[in-house]
Design an enzyme around this catalytic site. Structure first.
Site, PDB file in Angstrom:
ATOM      1  N   GLU A  69     -32.414  29.891  88.369  1.00 48.55           N
ATOM      2  CA  GLU A  69     -33.854  29.754  88.145  1.00 48.55           C
ATOM      3  C   GLU A  69     -34.652  30.656  89.082  1.00 48.55           C
ATOM      4  OE1 GLU A  69     -35.246  25.725  88.660  1.00 48.55           O
ATOM      5  OE2 GLU A  69     -37.340  26.278  88.340  1.00 48.55           O
ATOM      6  N   LYS A  78     -30.910  18.248  97.482  1.00 53.14           N
ATOM      7  CA  LYS A  78     -30.790  19.694  97.247  1.00 53.14           C
ATOM      8  C   LYS A  78     -30.394  20.393  98.545  1.00 53.14           C
ATOM      9  CE  LYS A  78     -33.877  20.065  93.265  1.00 53.14           C
ATOM     10  NZ  LYS A  78     -35.010  20.736  92.598  1.00 53.14           N
ATOM     11  N   LYS A 120     -33.816  10.853  88.378  1.00 47.71           N
ATOM     12  CA  LYS A 120     -34.946  11.540  89.009  1.00 47.71           C
ATOM     13  C   LYS A 120     -36.127  10.594  88.883  1.00 47.71           C
ATOM     14  CE  LYS A 120     -37.886  15.667  88.367  1.00 47.71           C
ATOM     15  NZ  LYS A 120     -37.949  17.020  87.778  1.00 47.71           N
ATOM     16  N   TRP A 137     -47.666  23.597  94.216  1.00 42.28           N
ATOM     17  CA  TRP A 137     -47.006  24.359  93.156  1.00 42.28           C
ATOM     18  C   TRP A 137     -47.414  25.836  93.213  1.00 42.28           C
ATOM     19  CZ3 TRP A 137     -47.792  20.590  88.372  1.00 42.28           C
ATOM     20  CH2 TRP A 137     -46.859  19.547  88.490  1.00 42.28           C
ATOM     21  N   GLU A 183     -33.418  23.013  80.109  1.00 41.09           N
ATOM     22  CA  GLU A 183     -34.399  23.290  81.156  1.00 41.09           C
ATOM     23  C   GLU A 183     -33.747  24.200  82.190  1.00 41.09           C
ATOM     24  OE1 GLU A 183     -36.871  20.096  82.259  1.00 41.09           O
ATOM     25  OE2 GLU A 183     -37.629  21.089  84.061  1.00 41.09           O
ATOM     26  N   GLU A 232     -42.304  14.778  90.256  1.00 43.81           N
ATOM     27  CA  GLU A 232     -42.844  15.637  89.208  1.00 43.81           C
ATOM     28  C   GLU A 232     -43.223  14.847  87.954  1.00 43.81           C
ATOM     29  OE1 GLU A 232     -39.848  18.785  88.828  1.00 43.81           O
ATOM     30  OE2 GLU A 232     -40.916  19.868  90.401  1.00 43.81           O
ATOM     31  N   ASP A 263     -36.786  23.859  97.084  1.00 48.10           N
ATOM     32  CA  ASP A 263     -36.352  23.843  95.686  1.00 48.10           C
ATOM     33  C   ASP A 263     -35.463  25.024  95.317  1.00 48.10           C
ATOM     34  OD1 ASP A 263     -36.067  23.223  93.077  1.00 48.10           O
ATOM     35  OD2 ASP A 263     -38.158  23.502  92.508  1.00 48.10           O
ATOM     36  N   ARG A 267     -44.724  20.033 101.788  1.00 49.42           N
ATOM     37  CA  ARG A 267     -43.793  19.416 100.838  1.00 49.42           C
ATOM     38  C   ARG A 267     -42.381  19.367 101.404  1.00 49.42           C
ATOM     39  NH1 ARG A 267     -42.946  21.816  94.852  1.00 49.42           N
ATOM     40  NH2 ARG A 267     -40.691  21.787  95.128  1.00 49.42           N
ATOM     41  N   ASN A 284     -34.904  15.277  83.746  1.00 50.71           N
ATOM     42  CA  ASN A 284     -36.156  14.890  83.089  1.00 50.71           C
ATOM     43  C   ASN A 284     -35.704  14.275  81.768  1.00 50.71           C
ATOM     44  OD1 ASN A 284     -37.860  15.888  85.107  1.00 50.71           O
ATOM     45  ND2 ASN A 284     -37.761  17.959  84.254  1.00 50.71           N
TER      46      ASN A 284
HETATM   47  O1  GCW Z   1     -36.624  23.522  90.414  1.00 48.14           O
HETATM   48  C1  GCW Z   1     -37.389  22.580  89.753  1.00 48.14           C
HETATM   49  C2  GCW Z   1     -37.428  23.026  88.338  1.00 48.14           C
HETATM   50  C3  GCW Z   1     -37.640  21.918  87.352  1.00 48.14           C
HETATM   51  C4  GCW Z   1     -36.616  20.831  87.670  1.00 48.14           C
HETATM   52  C5  GCW Z   1     -36.844  20.335  89.075  1.00 48.14           C
HETATM   53  C6  GCW Z   1     -35.841  19.274  89.478  1.00 48.14           C
HETATM   54  C7  GCW Z   1     -35.441  19.418  86.154  1.00 48.14           C
HETATM   55  O2  GCW Z   1     -38.415  24.011  88.196  1.00 48.14           O
HETATM   56  O3  GCW Z   1     -37.476  22.434  86.076  1.00 48.14           O
HETATM   57  O4  GCW Z   1     -36.659  19.794  86.734  1.00 48.14           O
HETATM   58  O5  GCW Z   1     -36.689  21.392  89.969  1.00 48.14           O
HETATM   59  O6  GCW Z   1     -34.888  19.618  90.166  1.00 48.14           O
HETATM   60  O7  GCW Z   1     -36.018  18.130  89.135  1.00 48.14           O
END
Ligand code: GCW
Length: 720
Positions: free
Chosen positions: A410, A377, A304, A560, A184, A308, A382, A353, A227
């Site tokens: 990403e 994070k 996690k 999103w 992923e 999501e 994100d 968010r 995930n």
């Molecule tokens: O940045 C987002 C990503 C998901 C990721 C999520 C997370 C693993 O698009 O793909 O899932 O964060 O950090 O959980």
């Protein structure tokens, strides 16, 4: 070619210093080519002709093998001596030093702790020797790599007096790798874990992976995606995980697994995963005991939950603390930990968010068990190209907190953009939260300065895959490297780290190192400019996240979409997070809040993160907001052109294979930067209704063209 010629050629290759053949990048920064500077090489040789390295554990053997390999590459063969007295380099734990123990200052052993080391030049002129010592074999391992780095970067060995120890405890790579080997958000091929061939086949690559991690102090790997697939907890996979743990152990790396909160249901056949249900507790205890049966030094779990679509304690009306503590209780007897992620947002779309993690975790401060660490994070949304620091840093004084950064790009151009991320990490780490008074920076909090009782750590989402150069882009290796260095010492500068990395990965020639260092240091800002200038965020295309998508407005959740974040309309653009808007700034300390809330003091970099402003808003530069934004987009794309030109001038310092690889990738980056620029400028123009100022080239296509582009098969969308 006849044999003697082959031999001659090989010698020439080895001793010219610079490899004349092509390199594919597989060796990372652990290239041990001969030191080119003759004087320096002679000095090194005079010290290191004989080395003393008493035999010991597997870990010591790993260190010794590395030292021998490194030195023979860098300065030619060295002999191992049976006596410390004879040798120029003595490598041994303090308890094995014999008479030399006297050379270790009393406070040193205490200072370096269980993972640190001391490197010291001792003795009189003519009888000088270098002492590399530590309390533990692990310290020796780290010290060995550090010592090799000194040689690789051509430092003088004259009078060493170094004491090093890591400033955080858990320095971990998180792999988002699935059992079917998709990754992923992975842009460097497939997962390096070959589950099918494990446990029988130990790919030599696993050992090189472990060496690379140990060389920068990384001491843990989470093998699988957050995930998480429950398959990872089945005996068939635990045996495979054990094989990896055994391979990594000599390099000081413990393994961890991501677990799915609903495992007791999906795997165990229970009808609930409620963390307060004794049957569920028992299920996890048994599972944990089973894991330790395979892997006695297993590190613990990464979770996690309630994020999501993932299950979690809230599914059963329980809190994050209830969920984390239940797992922590199962792991505690084995000294395992739970890394519980704060990247949460529930199914109700909030007013912002960016506020959600704080809202959910702040009330839980102090309620977590000692072996739980909250993984936050770097920013509140994100891993965007730029975010302010996360408001949870400093807000949980009684709870262990580790920072999570994303090495895989990403949101920073996948593996086709040259983006050195250490400036981004520095920016966050050096931010002053003011939560515990002035200078309570994110790094000070992560190092546990305000609560030494707490466990500490840093995690990086790995950018590693099966590509021959590991990370897909030769320069993406620098992100793996700098993460390790910063997790060891969060206060190191991106510049110093880039300097070392360039010297080790390419050459010590300053005519290469200096210009490329400057380019690396600029590269992240350049990317911010052509993607998300002035505090814009989350305007990438939907799902695949490849390229621009500021028009994205129709997703399962409003938060999103892109329009939720930029809020552009004919009146202006930006997310008002001040008290007149979502008031997210109330989550920060009064000092931080005041700085960002006041337009006089809010830096341009964060402007549209915190404010909604008119297109005609007058910027510090005197330009309107619209003009300024357009200027950033064009400057960003132009900077890639400049980087291309610069790279071309450096051809003679780089082997042909890596030179060409970077050259081609830069050409792709330029095209993509122009696409970002043109798509965003044209889209935002539909609101500003102002012209692209004179002097800028016109976008090649109209907005509909950019909106119509589709990229099926874009990498990184791994599925379980
Ligand atoms: O940045 C987002 C990503 C998901 C990721 C999520 C997370 C693993 O698009 O793909 O899932 O964060 O950090 O959980």
């Amino acid at each position: 070619m006849k044999r003697p010629f082959i031999a001659l050629f090989a010698i020439a290759v080895c001793w010219l210093g610079q490899p004349v053949f092509a390199e594919n990048g597989y060796d990372l920064w652990l290239r041990y080519y001969p030191v080119k500077d003759r004087v320096l090489r002679a000095q090194y040789r005079s010290y290191l002709r004989e080395i003393y390295f008493p035999v010991g554990s597997d870990r010591l053997k790993a260190a010794q093998t590395e030292l021998t390999r490194g030195l023979s590459g860098l300065i030619g063969p060295v002999s191992q001596s049976g006596s410390a007295a004879q040798s120029g380099l003595v490598v041994a734990t303090i308890d094995k030093l014999g008479a030399l123990q006297r050379s270790v200052p009393q406070d040193a052993a205490k200072e370096i702790g269980t993972e640190g080391f001391m490197l010291k030049t001792i003795g009189q002129a003519g009888h000088r020797k270098i002492l590399l010592t530590a309390n533990t074999d692990k310290g020796i391992l780290y010290g060995t790599f550090y010592f090799l780095r000194l040689l690789q970067t051509n430092r003088k060995l004259g009078a060493l007096d170094i004491r090093e120890h890591p400033k955080t405890m858990f320095r971990i790579l998180d792999h988002w790798d699935n059992p079917n080997r998709t990754v992923e958000r992975g842009y460097a091929g497939f997962s390096i874990w070959n589950w099918h061939k494990l446990p029988g086949y130990i790919d030599p690559r696993y050992l090189d992976y472990a060496r690379a991690n140990a060389s920068v102090g990384i001491n843990g790997s989470v093998l699988n995606n957050v995930n998480a697939s429950v398959q990872m907890l089945t005996p068939a996979y635990l045996i495979k995980a054990k094989a990896l743990a055994d391979a990594f152990r000599p390099y000081g790396i413990r393994i961890y697994l991501s677990v799915k909160f609903s495992s007791p249901v999906e795997l165990g056949g229970l009808n609930t995963a409620d963390p307060l249900d004794p049957v569920v507790m028992k299920w996890w205890k048994n599972k944990v005991n089973e894991i330790y049966g395979y892997i006695p030094d297993f590190g613990g779990f990464l979770v996690k939950a309630n994020s999501e679509g993932q299950p979690g304690p809230q599914t059963y009306g329980r809190s994050h603390a209830d969920g984390a503590n239940m797992l922590a209780d199962a792991l505690a007897p084995h000294k395992g930990i739970v890394m519980w992620r704060a990247f949460v947002y529930d199914d109700k779309v909030p007013d912002d968010r960016a506020k959600q993690a704080y809202n959910e975790f702040k009330p839980l401060d102090g309620l977590f068990k000692d072996n739980v660490i909250i993984q936050v994070k770097n920013g509140p949304i994100d891993f965007q190209p730029r975010e302010p620091f996360h408001p949870l840093f400093g807000a949980l004084p009684h709870t262990p907190v580790m920072m999570e950064v994303q090495l895989t790009q990403e949101y920073l151009g996948f593996s086709t953009h040259l983006v050195y991320e250490a400036p981004l990490f520095n920016e966050c780490l050096n931010s002053d939260t003011y939560m515990m008074g002035k200078n309570s920076t994110v790094s000070a909090i992560l190092e546990g300065k305000y609560n030494p009782r707490l466990i500490t750590g840093m995690a990086g989402v790995a950018n590693i895959g099966t590509d021959i150069n590991w990370c897909g882009h030769p320069f993406a290796q620098a992100n793996w490297y700098s993460f390790g260095r910063l997790s060891w010492d969060p206060q190191q500068s991106a510049s110093d780290i880039a300097d070392d990395w360039l010297r080790m990965t390419f050459t010590n020639d300053l005519r290469f190192v200096e210009p490329m260092k400057q380019e690396m240091l600029r590269s992240r800002e350049n990317t911010v400019n052509y993607m998300t200038p002035l505090g814009l965020h989350h305007i990438m295309s939907a799902n695949g996240h490849y390229g621009p998508g500021p028009w994205t407005d129709n997703m399962a959740r409003a938060d999103w979409t892109a329009v939720y974040y930029h809020k552009a309309d004919t009146g202006g653009i930006g997310f008002d997070r001040t008290r007149s808007g979502s008031n997210t700034l109330a989550q920060y300390s009064p000092q931080v809040r005041a700085r960002f809330e006041n337009l006089e003091t809010c830096p341009d970099e964060y402007l549209l993160w915190f404010h909604h402003l008119s297109w005609r808003y007058k910027m510090r530069s005197g330009k309107t907001l619209w003009q300024e934004m357009v200027g950033h987009y064009y400057a960003g794309a132009d900077s890639v052109k400049q980087l291309q030109r610069r790279w071309d001038t450096l051809q003679s310092y780089v082997d042909s294979e890596r030179f060409l690889a970077v050259k081609q990738l830069l050409a792709i980056q330029y095209e993509e930067a122009v696409r970002w620029r043109d798509a965003c400028v044209l889209y935002f123009q539909t609101f500003s209704q102002m012209p692209i100022p004179p002097g800028y080239e016109k976008p090649e296509h109209d907005l509909n063209y950019y909106k119509s582009l589709k990229f099926p098969g874009v990498p990184g969308q791994g599925i379980n």
